[in-house]
Design a protein around this motif. Structure first.
Motif, PDB file in Angstrom:
ATOM      1  N   ALA A 309       0.833  -1.201   0.000  1.00  0.00           N
ATOM      2  CA  ALA A 309       0.000   0.000   0.000  1.00  0.00           C
ATOM      3  C   ALA A 309       0.868   1.251   0.000  1.00  0.00           C
ATOM      4  CB  ALA A 309      -0.932  -0.006   1.213  1.00  0.00           C
ATOM      5  N   GLU A 310       1.945   1.221   0.791  1.00  0.00           N
ATOM      6  CA  GLU A 310       2.848   2.366   0.840  1.00  0.00           C
ATOM      7  C   GLU A 310       3.548   2.568  -0.502  1.00  0.00           C
ATOM      8  OE1 GLU A 310       5.329   1.420   4.115  1.00  0.00           O
ATOM      9  OE2 GLU A 310       3.800   1.873   5.623  1.00  0.00           O
ATOM     10  N   GLU A 311       3.960   1.448  -1.124  1.00  0.00           N
ATOM     11  CA  GLU A 311       4.596   1.537  -2.445  1.00  0.00           C
ATOM     12  C   GLU A 311       3.605   2.041  -3.486  1.00  0.00           C
ATOM     13  OE1 GLU A 311       6.070  -2.340  -3.228  1.00  0.00           O
ATOM     14  OE2 GLU A 311       7.558  -2.300  -1.598  1.00  0.00           O
ATOM     15  N   LEU A 312       2.347   1.543  -3.413  1.00  0.00           N
ATOM     16  CA  LEU A 312       1.318   1.985  -4.347  1.00  0.00           C
ATOM     17  C   LEU A 312       1.038   3.467  -4.186  1.00  0.00           C
ATOM     18  CD1 LEU A 312      -0.887   1.366  -6.451  1.00  0.00           C
ATOM     19  CD2 LEU A 312      -2.411   0.760  -4.546  1.00  0.00           C
ATOM     20  N   ALA A 313       0.993   3.929  -2.922  1.00  0.00           N
ATOM     21  CA  ALA A 313       0.733   5.344  -2.665  1.00  0.00           C
ATOM     22  C   ALA A 313       1.792   6.223  -3.323  1.00  0.00           C
ATOM     23  CB  ALA A 313       0.689   5.590  -1.157  1.00  0.00           C
ATOM     24  N   ASP A 314       3.050   5.827  -3.199  1.00  0.00           N
ATOM     25  CA  ASP A 314       4.131   6.609  -3.805  1.00  0.00           C
ATOM     26  C   ASP A 314       4.088   6.523  -5.333  1.00  0.00           C
ATOM     27  OD1 ASP A 314       5.221   7.612  -1.462  1.00  0.00           O
ATOM     28  OD2 ASP A 314       6.538   5.893  -1.165  1.00  0.00           O
ATOM     29  N   SER A 315       3.712   5.336  -5.863  1.00  0.00           N
ATOM     30  CA  SER A 315       3.707   5.172  -7.320  1.00  0.00           C
ATOM     31  C   SER A 315       2.606   5.982  -7.994  1.00  0.00           C
ATOM     32  CB  SER A 315       3.550   3.690  -7.675  1.00  0.00           C
ATOM     33  OG  SER A 315       2.262   3.213  -7.311  1.00  0.00           O
ATOM     34  N   ILE A 316       1.547   6.325  -7.253  1.00  0.00           N
ATOM     35  CA  ILE A 316       0.435   7.087  -7.824  1.00  0.00           C
ATOM     36  C   ILE A 316       0.790   8.568  -7.963  1.00  0.00           C
ATOM     37  CG2 ILE A 316      -1.920   7.888  -7.327  1.00  0.00           C
ATOM     38  CD1 ILE A 316      -2.517   5.161  -6.165  1.00  0.00           C
ATOM     39  N   VAL A 317       1.714   9.030  -7.138  1.00  0.00           N
ATOM     40  CA  VAL A 317       2.038  10.462  -7.085  1.00  0.00           C
ATOM     41  C   VAL A 317       2.361  11.056  -8.454  1.00  0.00           C
ATOM     42  CG1 VAL A 317       3.651  12.158  -6.156  1.00  0.00           C
ATOM     43  CG2 VAL A 317       2.733  10.374  -4.678  1.00  0.00           C
ATOM     44  N   PRO A 318       3.240  10.438  -9.271  1.00  0.00           N
ATOM     45  CA  PRO A 318       3.543  11.041 -10.577  1.00  0.00           C
ATOM     46  C   PRO A 318       2.309  11.237 -11.451  1.00  0.00           C
ATOM     47  CG  PRO A 318       5.143   9.334 -10.062  1.00  0.00           C
ATOM     48  CD  PRO A 318       4.058   9.235  -9.036  1.00  0.00           C
ATOM     49  N   TYR A 319       1.352  10.296 -11.348  1.00  0.00           N
ATOM     50  CA  TYR A 319       0.142  10.413 -12.153  1.00  0.00           C
ATOM     51  C   TYR A 319      -0.740  11.564 -11.670  1.00  0.00           C
ATOM     52  CZ  TYR A 319       1.603   5.866 -13.881  1.00  0.00           C
ATOM     53  OH  TYR A 319       2.323   4.845 -14.444  1.00  0.00           O
ATOM     54  N   SER A 320      -0.702  11.831 -10.357  1.00  0.00           N
ATOM     55  CA  SER A 320      -1.449  12.986  -9.832  1.00  0.00           C
ATOM     56  C   SER A 320      -0.887  14.274 -10.405  1.00  0.00           C
ATOM     57  CB  SER A 320      -1.381  12.998  -8.305  1.00  0.00           C
ATOM     58  OG  SER A 320      -2.016  11.874  -7.750  1.00  0.00           O
ATOM     59  N   PHE A 321       0.435  14.386 -10.452  1.00  0.00           N
ATOM     60  CA  PHE A 321       1.062  15.578 -11.037  1.00  0.00           C
ATOM     61  C   PHE A 321       0.764  15.667 -12.535  1.00  0.00           C
ATOM     62  CE2 PHE A 321       4.004  15.486  -7.310  1.00  0.00           C
ATOM     63  CZ  PHE A 321       3.767  16.784  -6.887  1.00  0.00           C
ATOM     64  N   LEU A 322       0.782  14.500 -13.205  1.00  0.00           N
ATOM     65  CA  LEU A 322       0.500  14.481 -14.638  1.00  0.00           C
ATOM     66  C   LEU A 322      -0.924  14.942 -14.920  1.00  0.00           C
ATOM     67  CD1 LEU A 322       1.403  13.732 -17.505  1.00  0.00           C
ATOM     68  CD2 LEU A 322       0.611  11.392 -17.065  1.00  0.00           C
ATOM     69  N   ALA A 323      -1.882  14.449 -14.118  1.00  0.00           N
ATOM     70  CA  ALA A 323      -3.279  14.851 -14.299  1.00  0.00           C
ATOM     71  C   ALA A 323      -3.447  16.347 -14.058  1.00  0.00           C
ATOM     72  CB  ALA A 323      -4.176  14.064 -13.344  1.00  0.00           C
ATOM     73  N   THR A 324      -2.739  16.877 -13.056  1.00  0.00           N
ATOM     74  CA  THR A 324      -2.809  18.312 -12.765  1.00  0.00           C
ATOM     75  C   THR A 324      -2.249  19.126 -13.932  1.00  0.00           C
ATOM     76  OG1 THR A 324      -2.543  17.868 -10.401  1.00  0.00           O
ATOM     77  CG2 THR A 324      -2.097  20.103 -11.143  1.00  0.00           C
ATOM     78  N   ALA A 325      -1.098  18.662 -14.448  1.00  0.00           N
ATOM     79  CA  ALA A 325      -0.462  19.387 -15.561  1.00  0.00           C
ATOM     80  C   ALA A 325      -1.328  19.355 -16.814  1.00  0.00           C
ATOM     81  CB  ALA A 325       0.905  18.779 -15.844  1.00  0.00           C
ATOM     82  N   LEU A 326      -1.915  18.199 -17.127  1.00  0.00           N
ATOM     83  CA  LEU A 326      -2.756  18.086 -18.313  1.00  0.00           C
ATOM     84  C   LEU A 326      -4.011  18.952 -18.192  1.00  0.00           C
ATOM     85  CD1 LEU A 326      -2.523  14.239 -19.028  1.00  0.00           C
ATOM     86  CD2 LEU A 326      -1.484  16.102 -20.351  1.00  0.00           C
ATOM     87  N   THR A 327      -4.575  18.990 -16.987  1.00  0.00           N
ATOM     88  CA  THR A 327      -5.759  19.834 -16.765  1.00  0.00           C
ATOM     89  C   THR A 327      -5.432  21.293 -17.039  1.00  0.00           C
ATOM     90  OG1 THR A 327      -6.611  18.299 -15.094  1.00  0.00           O
ATOM     91  CG2 THR A 327      -7.505  20.535 -15.089  1.00  0.00           C
ATOM     92  N   TYR A 328      -4.303  21.748 -16.534  1.00  0.00           N
ATOM     93  CA  TYR A 328      -3.916  23.150 -16.755  1.00  0.00           C
ATOM     94  C   TYR A 328      -3.570  23.393 -18.222  1.00  0.00           C
ATOM     95  CZ  TYR A 328      -1.703  27.690 -16.104  1.00  0.00           C
ATOM     96  OH  TYR A 328      -1.376  29.036 -16.185  1.00  0.00           O
ATOM     97  N   LEU A 329      -2.933  22.386 -18.865  1.00  0.00           N
ATOM     98  CA  LEU A 329      -2.527  22.522 -20.259  1.00  0.00           C
ATOM     99  C   LEU A 329      -3.732  22.669 -21.170  1.00  0.00           C
ATOM    100  CD1 LEU A 329      -0.192  22.397 -22.359  1.00  0.00           C
ATOM    101  CD2 LEU A 329      -0.541  19.929 -22.430  1.00  0.00           C
ATOM    102  N   PHE A 330      -4.787  21.862 -20.930  1.00  0.00           N
ATOM    103  CA  PHE A 330      -5.941  21.877 -21.828  1.00  0.00           C
ATOM    104  C   PHE A 330      -6.973  22.950 -21.457  1.00  0.00           C
ATOM    105  CE2 PHE A 330      -4.442  17.529 -22.684  1.00  0.00           C
ATOM    106  CZ  PHE A 330      -4.414  17.574 -24.067  1.00  0.00           C
TER     107      PHE A 330
END
Length: 712
Positions: A309-330
């Motif tokens: 669960a701890e590893e999964l939590a850390d692995s999700i972080v880059p996708y959260s930043f990616l989703a934020t960046a794409l939202t701002y980009l579009f």
């Protein structure tokens, strides 16, 4: 002592003496003073307000308790050590009190602080998250700390102080829960490994033995430790010899021969023999306690599900930043991007998984099952094979003598039973008790016609009876170890008469003279338990026994077991477990005897029964504290329920937070609303993670504790 009665109902009494009545350490001493009375079961003290909570037996003893409290003076107070039960309760009390203070401060601030002051405190609290996020960024780590810091920074940049405050408050609760989880698991481990020995046998200068409290033992004293007992101290053997199982200390399954001059350690167990030990170290100074400290500071007991669960939590972080960046980009809309950034999958995952695991462990404890770590509960849930030692596990360990056969004309049936009872009465094991009891029932009286009974280290029982050497034991002991000869006539008689029984063999002067047939009927509930375990996904049920093939087969048929091994020697059990593991099976080993300890240590997860030997309890990962075989079924349901809860949490977290991501990106909800729903859902998932799998009794118990802490 001056005090006021705060609660008095049934057999539970709480009095309060005031804030400065005693220190924390004096409270421990006061508790130990009260616990010296047999009718008092538990005592908890709080130095914060001088509270004393007493659980006792019999309402009629209430007046005695008041008399004891009235008689206590300042001179009676002394600094003591807490029991593991007190430590465990203090951990829970401190956690609940911490939560109460956190919610209290937040509520007080929202009501009484002006907005500028609230924003100042928000910025003050935010500095911690910003600093940790900056540290991750400069170290090129894309982890949860960076996401938390970015979310807080983004909210503050947009002037959304309330969402930032809510997020930091929830993260603080998550940290408190994680700390509590670790402390509780460590406390459970220490409690399960604690020796809890009250009385020792102190050897005087003249060689006499006297019972002595463990608290009174000091360095240099000499104590005697008997066969089957756990060694309570570190020390040097000064007399006697014994085979000592050091599996709990070294992991080595084979017993070690100890004689005068050799060192022994607390927590190890004497399998055979008796020794006198000169005390070197006691209590916290022993090697066992040092090892416990090392275990407490390791991550080995953490469940794989929690680590994943701890590893999964850390692995999700880059996708959260990616989703934020794409939202701002579009969209080019910072508010929408911030709404996405406010959604933190990892926070809920990291919070709910350890909560589910520790909740299951505590529920197991409430159902009188001691689990030493989350990883063992997890292994129990995923196991596909369970190995039972027959005697004392699938049976009641209450054997009965069913036949006595003389093998020659030199001794009658009564002679064989008389000699066996005379020799076996010196030992407390169940078969010895059965032989002695059967002789009494038949009115056969025996006298001390033999010399001192010798328990030959690593061999068996022997003595001299009427100037003749007599040995008693299993077939392996007599025929292989002692070299007793058996003729064809005797072999035929054994096969004909004792096929379905366990047998104790007796030889006199090197010749087989008698057989005593023993039956140990299986538990009434054993077959139903085995059927239920199969229904819960345990595919392979295996029984191990030292009985003959015919006796083992008879028991297996009665239990509905298709796989069994007969005539198994103690050293074979661990080898069989290792073979099963090599085949790719996840193995549960259930046993109760000294000879089961190597197999218990070898299994993926091991379970000891209520009346297990000291060493079996020490080695086992899970200890059943009741004598109900159905606890094995309950434990499987509990561990499966724990995984169901974790998987359900994952689905809920993805559904809720995924929806928030979409709604935030589309501009349907604001960053404040996104943060609020995210935080509330995480709190809800956390609360659901503590819900009982087996019932609500445990939850009610926690509520009572919470009320007591708040009152304190």
């Amino acid at each position: 002592m001056k005090y006021r009665v705060m609660y008095d109902k049934g057999t539970r009494l709480r009095v309060r003496s005031g804030q400065w009545a005693f220190t924390k350490e004096e409270g421990y001493g006061l508790a130990s003073l009260l616990l010296e009375n047999d009718f008092i079961n538990e005592v908890y003290t709080s130095h914060r307000n001088g509270s004393i909570l007493i659980y006792y037996v019999g309402v009629e003893n209430k007046s005695k308790i008041f008399d004891i409290l009235d008689s206590i003076t300042l001179d009676d107070l002394f600094e003591g050590e807490p029991t593991q039960l007190q430590i465990s309760k203090e951990i829970t009390d401190d956690f609940i009190l911490k939560l109460v203070k956190m919610f209290g401060r937040r509520l007080f601030g929202r009501i009484f602080y002006p907005i500028p002051l609230r924003r100042f405190f928000t910025l003050l609290h935010a500095s911690k998250f910003l600093w940790e996020g900056l540290d991750s960024l400069t170290s090129f780590r894309v982890d949860v700390a960076l996401l938390d810091g970015a979310a807080v920074a983004g909210a503050l940049w947009q002037g959304d102080f309330e969402p930032a405050t809510s997020m930091m408050f929830l993260l603080a609760i998550s940290d408190a829960l994680e700390e509590y989880t670790v402390q509780k698991a460590k406390s459970t481990l220490r409690d399960s490994l604690a020796l809890n020995i009250d009385t020792l046998w102190l050897v005087g200068e003249d060689g006499t033995e006297e019972p002595c409290s463990a608290l009174e033992i000091k360095k240099g004293d000499k104590i005697k430790v008997h066969m089957g007992d756990i060694i309570p101290v570190d020390g040097k053997v000064v007399d006697g010899e014994a085979m000592v199982n050091e599996a709990s200390m070294t992991g080595e399954p084979l017993a070690v021969h100890k004689r005068a001059g050799k060192t022994v350690h607390a927590g190890t167990v004497i399998e055979e023999g008796n020794i006198i030990v000169e005390v070197y170290s006691i209590n916290k100074e022993t090697r066992l306690n040092k090892i416990i400290d090392l275990i407490e500071n390791s991550e080995e007991l953490k469940a794989d599900a929690q680590s994943k669960a701890e590893e999964l939590a850390d692995s999700i972080v880059p996708y959260s930043f990616l989703a934020t960046a794409l939202t701002y980009l579009f969209t080019g809309n910072a508010k929408r991007a911030l709404s996405v950034l406010m959604v933190d999958f990892s926070c809920a995952i990291k919070l709910t998984t350890p909560l589910s695991i520790i909740s299951a462990m505590r529920e197991a404890s409430d159902n009188r099952m001691m689990v030493k770590g989350g990883k063992f509960l997890e292994s129990y849930a995923t196991a596909d094979t369970i190995v039972f030692d027959k005697t004392g596990t699938l049976t009641n360990a209450s054997p009965k003598v069913v036949h006595v056969f003389p093998m020659t004309k030199r001794y009658s049936r009564e002679d064989i039973l008389r000699m066996a009872a005379c020799i076996e009465e010196h030992f407390a094991h169940s078969i010895a008790t059965a032989i002695v009891k059967h002789a009494e029932e038949e009115g056969i009286k025996h006298e001390e016609d033999h010399s001192e009974v010798e328990y030959i280290v690593a061999h068996g029982i022997a003595t001299t009876y009427d100037d003749k050497r007599v040995v008693i034991g299993s077939r392996h002991f007599l025929f292989d170890d002692e070299g007793i000869k058996i003729n064809k006539t005797q072999e035929k008689k054994i096969k004909k008469e004792v096929q379905e029984h366990s047998v104790v063999y007796m030889a006199i002067d090197g010749k087989l003279e008698g057989l005593i047939c023993i039956d140990d009927p299986v538990r009434e509930e054993a077959k139903d338990v085995i059927d239920e375990l199969k229904g819960l996904g345990i595919e392979n049920i295996i029984m191990l026994t030292g009985d003959s093939e015919s006796a083992a087969q008879s028991s297996a048929i009665a239990l509905g077991i298709t796989q069994y091994r007969s005539q198994v020697l103690p050293e074979d059990k661990s080898r069989i477990v290792e073979e099963l593991k090599d085949e790719g099976k996840t193995v549960i080993m259930v046993g109760d005897g000294i000879n089961d300890s190597p197999a218990l240590a070898a299994a993926d997860v091991s379970v000891s029964m209520k009346h297990s030997s000291d060493i079996a309890r020490e080695v086992a990962d899970i200890s059943l504290l009741s004598d109900d075989l159905y606890d094995l079924v309950t434990l499987r349901k509990l561990s499966n329920g724990m995984f169901d809860k974790i998987n359900t949490n994952y689905r809920r977290i993805v559904a809720v937070n995924g929806s928030l991501l979409v709604l935030g990106a589309l501009g349907v909800i604001t960053p404040s609303t996104s943060s609020l729903i995210h935080n509330l859902s995480t709190m809800l998932f956390g609360a659901l993670s503590t819900k009982s799998v087996l019932g609500d009794d445990y939850s009610n118990e926690i509520k009572v504790e919470a009320i007591e802490v708040i009152d304190d």
